[in-house]
Scaffold this motif. Structure first.
Motif, PDB file in Angstrom:
ATOM      1  N   LEU A   1      86.563 -92.663 -22.677  1.00  0.00           N
ATOM      2  CA  LEU A   1      86.155 -92.160 -23.987  1.00  0.00           C
ATOM      3  C   LEU A   1      84.636 -92.259 -24.155  1.00  0.00           C
ATOM      4  N   LEU A   2      84.063 -93.414 -23.798  1.00  0.00           N
ATOM      5  CA  LEU A   2      82.612 -93.590 -23.918  1.00  0.00           C
ATOM      6  C   LEU A   2      81.859 -92.591 -23.032  1.00  0.00           C
ATOM      7  N   LYS A   3      82.390 -92.363 -21.823  1.00  0.00           N
ATOM      8  CA  LYS A   3      81.761 -91.375 -20.928  1.00  0.00           C
ATOM      9  C   LYS A   3      81.796 -89.976 -21.528  1.00  0.00           C
ATOM     10  N   ASP A   4      82.969 -89.601 -22.063  1.00  0.00           N
ATOM     11  CA  ASP A   4      83.127 -88.260 -22.654  1.00  0.00           C
ATOM     12  C   ASP A   4      82.192 -88.072 -23.846  1.00  0.00           C
ATOM     13  N   LEU A   5      82.123 -89.089 -24.713  1.00  0.00           N
ATOM     14  CA  LEU A   5      81.267 -89.000 -25.896  1.00  0.00           C
ATOM     15  C   LEU A   5      79.796 -88.946 -25.501  1.00  0.00           C
ATOM     16  N   GLN A   6      79.460 -89.680 -24.443  1.00  0.00           N
ATOM     17  CA  GLN A   6      78.076 -89.681 -23.977  1.00  0.00           C
ATOM     18  C   GLN A   6      77.667 -88.306 -23.452  1.00  0.00           C
ATOM     19  N   SER A   7      78.562 -87.678 -22.683  1.00  0.00           N
ATOM     20  CA  SER A   7      78.243 -86.340 -22.161  1.00  0.00           C
ATOM     21  C   SER A   7      78.233 -85.302 -23.277  1.00  0.00           C
ATOM     22  N   GLN A   8      79.055 -85.507 -24.315  1.00  0.00           N
ATOM     23  CA  GLN A   8      79.147 -84.553 -25.427  1.00  0.00           C
ATOM     24  C   GLN A   8      77.930 -84.625 -26.348  1.00  0.00           C
ATOM     25  N   PHE A   9      77.458 -85.854 -26.636  1.00  0.00           N
ATOM     26  CA  PHE A   9      76.385 -86.022 -27.618  1.00  0.00           C
ATOM     27  C   PHE A   9      75.055 -86.476 -27.010  1.00  0.00           C
ATOM     28  N   GLY A  10      75.054 -86.823 -25.710  1.00  0.00           N
ATOM     29  CA  GLY A  10      73.815 -87.292 -25.088  1.00  0.00           C
ATOM     30  C   GLY A  10      73.370 -88.653 -25.578  1.00  0.00           C
ATOM     31  N   THR A  11      74.333 -89.470 -26.024  1.00  0.00           N
ATOM     32  CA  THR A  11      74.018 -90.804 -26.566  1.00  0.00           C
ATOM     33  C   THR A  11      73.658 -91.767 -25.435  1.00  0.00           C
ATOM     34  N   ALA A  12      72.629 -92.580 -25.658  1.00  0.00           N
ATOM     35  CA  ALA A  12      72.295 -93.640 -24.709  1.00  0.00           C
ATOM     36  C   ALA A  12      73.141 -94.872 -25.025  1.00  0.00           C
ATOM     37  N   ILE A  13      73.496 -95.641 -23.990  1.00  0.00           N
ATOM     38  CA  ILE A  13      74.357 -96.823 -24.185  1.00  0.00           C
ATOM     39  C   ILE A  13      73.729 -98.028 -23.491  1.00  0.00           C
ATOM     40  N   ILE A  14      73.585 -99.131 -24.252  1.00  0.00           N
ATOM     41  CA  ILE A  14      73.264-100.430 -23.651  1.00  0.00           C
ATOM     42  C   ILE A  14      74.578-101.196 -23.581  1.00  0.00           C
ATOM     43  N   LEU A  15      75.013-101.508 -22.371  1.00  0.00           N
ATOM     44  CA  LEU A  15      76.322-102.123 -22.144  1.00  0.00           C
ATOM     45  C   LEU A  15      76.128-103.583 -21.743  1.00  0.00           C
ATOM     46  N   VAL A  16      76.520-104.502 -22.618  1.00  0.00           N
ATOM     47  CA  VAL A  16      76.435-105.940 -22.323  1.00  0.00           C
ATOM     48  C   VAL A  16      77.786-106.372 -21.774  1.00  0.00           C
ATOM     49  N   THR A  17      77.830-106.880 -20.550  1.00  0.00           N
ATOM     50  CA  THR A  17      79.118-107.217 -19.934  1.00  0.00           C
ATOM     51  C   THR A  17      78.924-108.205 -18.797  1.00  0.00           C
ATOM     52  N   HIS A  18      80.014-108.894 -18.430  1.00  0.00           N
ATOM     53  CA  HIS A  18      79.975-109.717 -17.213  1.00  0.00           C
ATOM     54  C   HIS A  18      80.911-109.126 -16.157  1.00  0.00           C
ATOM     55  N   ASP A  19      81.541-107.992 -16.455  1.00  0.00           N
ATOM     56  CA  ASP A  19      82.490-107.349 -15.548  1.00  0.00           C
ATOM     57  C   ASP A  19      81.742-106.376 -14.648  1.00  0.00           C
ATOM     58  N   LEU A  20      81.559-106.765 -13.384  1.00  0.00           N
ATOM     59  CA  LEU A  20      80.770-105.937 -12.468  1.00  0.00           C
ATOM     60  C   LEU A  20      81.500-104.651 -12.077  1.00  0.00           C
ATOM     61  N   GLY A  21      82.823-104.620 -12.228  1.00  0.00           N
ATOM     62  CA  GLY A  21      83.566-103.384 -11.999  1.00  0.00           C
ATOM     63  C   GLY A  21      83.214-102.340 -13.045  1.00  0.00           C
ATOM     64  N   VAL A  22      83.119-102.772 -14.316  1.00  0.00           N
ATOM     65  CA  VAL A  22      82.719-101.875 -15.410  1.00  0.00           C
ATOM     66  C   VAL A  22      81.280-101.413 -15.209  1.00  0.00           C
ATOM     67  N   VAL A  23      80.410-102.318 -14.767  1.00  0.00           N
ATOM     68  CA  VAL A  23      79.003-101.979 -14.507  1.00  0.00           C
ATOM     69  C   VAL A  23      78.916-100.887 -13.442  1.00  0.00           C
ATOM     70  N   ALA A  24      79.646-101.068 -12.336  1.00  0.00           N
ATOM     71  CA  ALA A  24      79.601-100.099 -11.242  1.00  0.00           C
ATOM     72  C   ALA A  24      80.057 -98.718 -11.696  1.00  0.00           C
ATOM     73  N   GLU A  25      81.020 -98.682 -12.611  1.00  0.00           N
ATOM     74  CA  GLU A  25      81.577 -97.407 -13.054  1.00  0.00           C
ATOM     75  C   GLU A  25      80.732 -96.721 -14.120  1.00  0.00           C
ATOM     76  N   MET A  26      80.114 -97.503 -15.013  1.00  0.00           N
ATOM     77  CA  MET A  26      79.470 -96.938 -16.196  1.00  0.00           C
ATOM     78  C   MET A  26      77.955 -96.807 -16.110  1.00  0.00           C
ATOM     79  N   ALA A  27      77.287 -97.747 -15.438  1.00  0.00           N
ATOM     80  CA  ALA A  27      75.839 -97.890 -15.589  1.00  0.00           C
ATOM     81  C   ALA A  27      75.040 -96.948 -14.693  1.00  0.00           C
ATOM     82  N   ASP A  28      73.862 -96.569 -15.202  1.00  0.00           N
ATOM     83  CA  ASP A  28      72.849 -95.892 -14.383  1.00  0.00           C
ATOM     84  C   ASP A  28      71.854 -96.925 -13.857  1.00  0.00           C
ATOM     85  N   LYS A  29      71.469 -97.860 -14.737  1.00  0.00           N
ATOM     86  CA  LYS A  29      70.560 -98.949 -14.363  1.00  0.00           C
ATOM     87  C   LYS A  29      71.193-100.274 -14.748  1.00  0.00           C
TER      88      LYS A  29
END
Length: 679
Positions: A200-228
């Motif tokens: 959902l976050l990916k779809d909304l980001q591509s639809q609206f061009g929203t930037a996301i700061i993702l605070v997490t300790h889950d490196l699997g989520v980081v690998a899938e979601m993050a650019d930096k």
């Protein structure tokens, strides 16, 4: 790092200080990073490293004793640090929004979700009552909440965890912000719901061009979601990089150690997980030199005495480590890579016999639903609805499934913490329903529980000596000086010091408290430990220590475990066999390797496909389940999974499948395999 032309937010040398009675504590010390439009930047690190404080500092949402004392927070070149309270309120929710970790504590229980979405819009926009409601319904549609026209009038407690998180995202999107700060947005969610939210976050980001700061300790989520990725330790940035570069070759020992301490689906079961010794330093006791040096395998005298600067590397990378100093290249005194493999475990001799320690047959637990002054029973919540399983001596049986499927209730029924409605539990050949009170006490001594939250399960007013010593006295095992000696032995067994026995729970870290919980469970010398989400509240580094400890105890003492968890990477690593549970029933049971290489039940396939993979080079092939888990008070007829199953047939809606063996040690409850079982 190089600033891009379309930079949306730039944080420069930000320092955040909390004023306490003991003096000022610097929680964030000179953090710098930037995020461009449409980009996702992940901030990672252990608990206490300063991730969440950094995120809260941007929007000035700190507690009253917290303050950003220096540095710049430039949003579209406007310094948020210098704005007045009224000016920053116009930014919050309108241009920068926040999604918090626990939606239940963030949503107001006395207002409908529609009211809470409308409130956010009203603060920043002047719309009519009709327009406000239409916008709220539109937002609920956008985040995929089913039946938004009627759901707009429900209260938070009437929604599931995943649905509440969708409402939080709808509130964050209410004014179409340019930047969303998401603080652990999926930590409390099941893997299937987590997969839905991330998509959902990916779809909304591509639809609206929203930037996301993702605070997490889950490196699997980081690998899938993050650019930096920005790696934070003890309030400082220690590494910053593009996501693929970071995972392919980390440049800081802390980043490398974090990555190698997490169990992955392909982690070998017979190897110990690599651990990071010690804990994140207290803000009152920041070490001299490099802040990571007390826990670092590569530390030298230079690291202990001199704090390294942020070295700029190729491809917009930075690393705060002397290893990255170009003047020291080729002259470093310590090894430059962590050993890939931990030490190897011995073969478990306790598993050879395959004798059953625990047998559960057709176990049921129905909770009555009452109504009216006379509390008339009008229905039942079928929390556990006919579970059959067994655990061999010395074996680890993993029990997995989504929240609300009945996993924890099974654990409580086995220990006798709650009484069953029907079915039978047999322990070491004795049926619990047939034993007298004296025999039941002996069995309870041999079956112990390790709870999810070690802090709430340890009495804060009791010393560790009293906490661990209590079961020793209850079961007449030891008293007086012998109790003290036994508590000391147990503390050393779980990797703590016997000098710790006079301390209180609040004087320990989360991982140490979980070790104390395990020591208490071991006090009665049990044969079976029921671990209910025993590592889910811990950082990956501490989690690795506890998993290694549990495996060591299994080999040394011949313990059996029922390991209840929703983290499939952890379950795969520690379990010999795994049972998959859905809506009160077991739908598949087999050995851990087979389940992950050849799952048969459509639900098991969806669960495994939803596990985040800590590798940005692999594109996950997800099976996204539609809809929510049905209510256990009104389960579907036939196969309970048919309402969400992509392979459902007509007779799945009418006929309930049985749990049948289709191969040795592999049972599945699905109409797709009825013919195979017959053959």
């Amino acid at each position: 790092m190089v600033q891009k032309a379309n930079t949306l937010l730039r944080v420069e040398e930000m320092k955040t200080v909390f004023k306490t009675r003991e003096g000022n504590l610097e929680a964030v010390d000179g953090i710098s990073f930037s995020i461009a439009k449409g980009e996702t930047v992940a901030i990672v690190g252990e608990s206490g490293s300063g991730k969440s404080v950094s995120a809260l500092s941007i929007l000035r949402l700190l507690d009253s004793n917290g303050e950003v004392t220096s540095g710049k927070i430039l949003f579209n070149d406007l310094n948020l640090k210098d704005l007045s309270n009224d000016e920053i309120r116009k930014i919050r929710g309108n241009e920068i929004a926040m999604i918090f970790q626990d939606p239940m504590t963030c949503l107001d229980p006395v207002y409908t979700i529609g009211d809470q979405i409308i409130e956010t819009i009203k603060i920043h926009e002047n719309l009519s009552k009709k327009e406000l409601r239409e916008r709220a319904v539109e937002l609920l549609k956008l985040v995929g909440l089913p039946d938004p026209e009627s759901r707009i009038n429900v209260y938070p407690h009437q929604l599931s965890g995943g649905q509440r998180q969708r409402v939080m995202i709808a509130i964050a999107l209410a004014c179409r912000p340019n930047l969303i700060i998401a603080d652990e947005p999926t930590t409390a969610l099941d893997v299937t719901v987590q997969a839905q939210i991330l998509q959902l976050l990916k779809d909304l980001q591509s639809q609206f061009g929203t930037a996301i700061i993702l605070v997490t300790h889950d490196l699997g989520v980081v690998a899938e979601m993050a650019d930096k990725v920005v790696v934070v330790y003890a309030g400082q940035v220690v590494e910053q990089s593009h996501v693929k570069d970071l995972f392919n070759k980390p440049q800081h020992p802390y980043t490398e150690a974090l990555m190698k301490s997490i169990p992955k689906i392909d982690t070998e079961k017979d190897r110990k997980l690599l651990t990071i010794k010690g804990n994140v330093p207290s803000l009152k006791e920041i070490p001299a030199g490099c802040r990571f040096h007390p826990r670092c395998s590569f530390a030298t005298d230079k690291c202990r005495s001199e704090e390294p600067p942020l070295f700029e590397l190729a491809n917009e990378r930075v690393s705060k480590c002397w290893i990255a100093d170009p003047d020291l290249q080729g002259n470093w005194e310590a090894p430059l890579s962590i050993d890939e493999n931990g030490s190897e475990y011995d073969i478990n001799p306790h598993l050879v016999s395959k004798n059953n320690l625990l047998e559960v047959t057709d176990l049921k637990k129905y909770f009555p639903i009452t109504k009216g002054i006379l509390s008339r029973t009008i229905g039942h919540v079928k929390a556990v609805d006919g579970v059959t399983l067994n655990i061999h001596k010395g074996e680890v049986l993993g029990l997995v499934g989504e929240s609300g499927c009945g996993k924890s209730t099974v654990g409580r029924l086995i220990t006798g913490l709650i009484d069953s409605t029907n079915g039978e539990v047999s322990f070491d050949g004795k049926k619990l329903s047939k034993v007298n009170r004296k025999e039941k006490k002996i069995i309870r001594k041999r079956v112990q529980f390790v709870f999810q939250d070690p802090y709430s399960s340890l009495d804060p007013r009791m010393t560790i000596l009293d906490i661990i010593g209590e079961p020793l006295e209850v079961h007449n095992i030891a008293k007086g000086s012998s109790k003290r000696g036994r508590v000391g032995e147990l503390l050393e067994t779980v990797g703590l010091s016997k000098k710790d026995m006079h301390k209180f729970p609040h004087q320990f870290s989360g991982g140490q408290r979980q070790r104390i919980g395990i020591a208490r469970a071991l006090a009665t010398e049990p044969d079976l430990l029921i671990c209910d989400e025993a590592v889910s509240a811990l950082d990956v580094s501490v989690q690795a220590q506890i998993l290694n400890l549990l495996k060591d105890l299994q080999l040394k003492l011949g313990l059996s475990y029922l390991f209840i968890s929703h983290d499939l990477n952890v379950v795969k690593y520690i379990s010999d066999r795994i049972a998959v549970m859905y809506l009160g029933e077991i739908v598949e049971v087999t050995d851990a390797e087979t389940l992950f290489t050849n799952p048969l039940h459509p639900y098991a396939k969806a669960l495994i496909s939803a596990v985040p993979i800590p590798n940005p080079n692999i594109e996950p092939d997800r099976i996204i389940l539609s809809g929510e888990v049905p209510s256990p008070s009104n389960p579907p007829s036939g196969c309970k999974f048919h309402t969400r199953c992509p392979l459902a047939m007509d007779h799945c809606k009418k006929e309930k499948p049985e749990l049948i063996d289709i191969a040795e040690g592999h049972a599945v409850s699905c109409h797709l395999y009825k013919e195979e079982a017959r053959l």
